[in-house]
Enzyme design. Sequence first.
Site, PDB file in Angstrom:
ATOM      1  N   GLU A  25       1.299  -8.712 -19.574  1.00  0.00           N
ATOM      2  CA  GLU A  25       0.769  -7.330 -19.511  1.00  0.00           C
ATOM      3  C   GLU A  25       1.844  -6.297 -19.859  1.00  0.00           C
ATOM      4  O   GLU A  25       3.044  -6.616 -19.903  1.00  0.00           O
ATOM      5  CB  GLU A  25       0.206  -7.053 -18.114  1.00  0.00           C
ATOM      6  CG  GLU A  25       1.264  -7.097 -17.003  1.00  0.00           C
ATOM      7  CD  GLU A  25       0.873  -6.261 -15.785  1.00  0.00           C
ATOM      8  OE1 GLU A  25       0.672  -5.044 -15.950  1.00  0.00           O
ATOM      9  OE2 GLU A  25       0.807  -6.826 -14.680  1.00  0.00           O
ATOM     10  N   VAL A 109      -3.601  -5.674 -15.368  1.00  0.00           N
ATOM     11  CA  VAL A 109      -4.103  -7.047 -15.291  1.00  0.00           C
ATOM     12  C   VAL A 109      -5.527  -7.100 -15.858  1.00  0.00           C
ATOM     13  O   VAL A 109      -5.834  -7.938 -16.715  1.00  0.00           O
ATOM     14  CB  VAL A 109      -4.056  -7.581 -13.839  1.00  0.00           C
ATOM     15  CG1 VAL A 109      -4.824  -8.892 -13.706  1.00  0.00           C
ATOM     16  CG2 VAL A 109      -2.599  -7.766 -13.400  1.00  0.00           C
ATOM     17  N   LYS A 160       1.294  -7.158  -3.729  1.00  0.00           N
ATOM     18  CA  LYS A 160       2.279  -6.534  -2.841  1.00  0.00           C
ATOM     19  C   LYS A 160       1.614  -6.088  -1.557  1.00  0.00           C
ATOM     20  O   LYS A 160       0.432  -5.757  -1.538  1.00  0.00           O
ATOM     21  CB  LYS A 160       2.885  -5.305  -3.521  1.00  0.00           C
ATOM     22  CG  LYS A 160       3.874  -5.660  -4.610  1.00  0.00           C
ATOM     23  CD  LYS A 160       4.895  -4.561  -4.810  1.00  0.00           C
ATOM     24  CE  LYS A 160       5.945  -5.024  -5.805  1.00  0.00           C
ATOM     25  NZ  LYS A 160       5.788  -4.458  -7.136  1.00  0.00           N
TER      26      LYS A 160
HETATM   27  N1  PSU Z   1       1.457  -4.633  -8.795  1.00  0.00           N
HETATM   28  C1  PSU Z   1       2.767  -4.817  -9.048  1.00  0.00           C
HETATM   29  N2  PSU Z   1       3.280  -4.393 -10.231  1.00  0.00           N
HETATM   30  C2  PSU Z   1       2.493  -3.810 -11.199  1.00  0.00           C
HETATM   31  C3  PSU Z   1       1.089  -3.637 -10.929  1.00  0.00           C
HETATM   32  C4  PSU Z   1       0.629  -4.064  -9.720  1.00  0.00           C
HETATM   33  O1  PSU Z   1       3.474  -5.331  -8.199  1.00  0.00           O
HETATM   34  O2  PSU Z   1       3.009  -3.423 -12.261  1.00  0.00           O
HETATM   35  C5  PSU Z   1       0.210  -3.038 -11.987  1.00  0.00           C
HETATM   36  C6  PSU Z   1      -0.592  -4.144 -12.728  1.00  0.00           C
HETATM   37  O3  PSU Z   1      -0.713  -3.785 -14.082  1.00  0.00           O
HETATM   38  C7  PSU Z   1      -1.950  -4.078 -12.048  1.00  0.00           C
HETATM   39  C8  PSU Z   1      -2.078  -2.606 -11.802  1.00  0.00           C
HETATM   40  O4  PSU Z   1      -3.000  -4.591 -12.839  1.00  0.00           O
HETATM   41  O5  PSU Z   1      -0.775  -2.197 -11.386  1.00  0.00           O
HETATM   42  C9  PSU Z   1      -3.134  -2.279 -10.744  1.00  0.00           C
HETATM   43  O6  PSU Z   1      -3.411  -0.915 -10.745  1.00  0.00           O
HETATM   44  P1  PSU Z   1      -4.710  -0.366  -9.981  1.00  0.00           P
HETATM   45  O7  PSU Z   1      -4.452  -0.614  -8.532  1.00  0.00           O
HETATM   46  O8  PSU Z   1      -4.775   1.091 -10.334  1.00  0.00           O
HETATM   47  O9  PSU Z   1      -5.879  -1.132 -10.530  1.00  0.00           O
END
Ligand code: PSU
Length: 303
Positions: A25, A109, A160
């Site tokens: 990604e 993702v 996380k």
């Molecule tokens: N968690 C991490 N590092 C990241 C992300 C999540 O530890 O870089 C990024 C990934 O690209 C994930 C996105 O798909 O954040 C999720 O964002 P949202 O919660 O807005 O869907």
Amino acid sequence: MNNLLHFSPSIRQALADGAPVVALESTVITHGLPYPQNVATALAMEAAVRAGGAQPATIAVLHGRLTVGLELDDIERLGQLAGSGVVRKCSRRDLPIAVACGEDGATTVAGTMVVAHMAGIELFATGGIGGVHRGHPFDVSADLRELGQTPVTVVSSGAKSILDLPATREVLETEGVTIVGYGVDELPAFFARSCGLPVDVRLDSPAAVAALIVARRQLGLAGGTLVTVPAPEEACMDPDEAEAAAAQAAREADAAGIHGPLATPWLLRRVVELTDGRSMTANTALLTNNGRIAAEIAVALAG
Ligand code: PSU
Ligand code: MN
């Protein structure tokens, strides 16, 4: 092939040959890590995929084109734009905007799964998936729904603890996503090797994971598989420190009124600050480890 897709020559060739390819990604580059560590990590991940025997295809939207297999200068350019706000964070709902407006976009993702599936790539390695935000049960990452509907296997270290992990696990169950523990019985929580929740099945080899992916395909089930890999022992952070940083970041985000797609990047940046960068070292180590394991699974699947 779909004319929105643009392949690097080596990825085009690998896919035509049926050779193993692993998608990577780009949101982790533009919204997950600061420059220049983001570029170093992205390149280390690509090297780890090659070491595992597969071709890395880092995915992003470049000037409106869905690009499968970024070149070195593309990664460097996106890396330098980290935190500038000029690169659109592209989850499923954002892809049509970036394409129609000819923008640069970093795929999350969910966004990466959409493009990988269009391109015919079955394996995807990353660090952490999105999930249900702590204290915000309706802020559910589109990553979870994407895993429920798109047949791509995502190799990650779980999520996380900035997220509500039990709620995230429940949503994955509702979406019909099989959670594999790679050599472990409990769900890893990114910096920590476990969060105390069980996985659905423990599998101990690339061949065993490949067999599960094949079974899912034979059953005609739509969605993907989540393979969770704990961070390498030496890269793990003190779980109490990681937890304290996550909890403080979540409280501060609430106080500052940070929500929506800004929430995850904001929390990730804050956790790096609160841990004096220790979280970044762990992050790089687990990302490269996941890249190698995804490659080994891709090799087993191609074999
Ligand atoms: N968690 C991490 N590092 C990241 C992300 C999540 O530890 O870089 C990024 C990934 O690209 C994930 C996105 O798909 O954040 C999720 O964002 P949202 O919660 O807005 O869907
Ligand atoms: Mn969200």
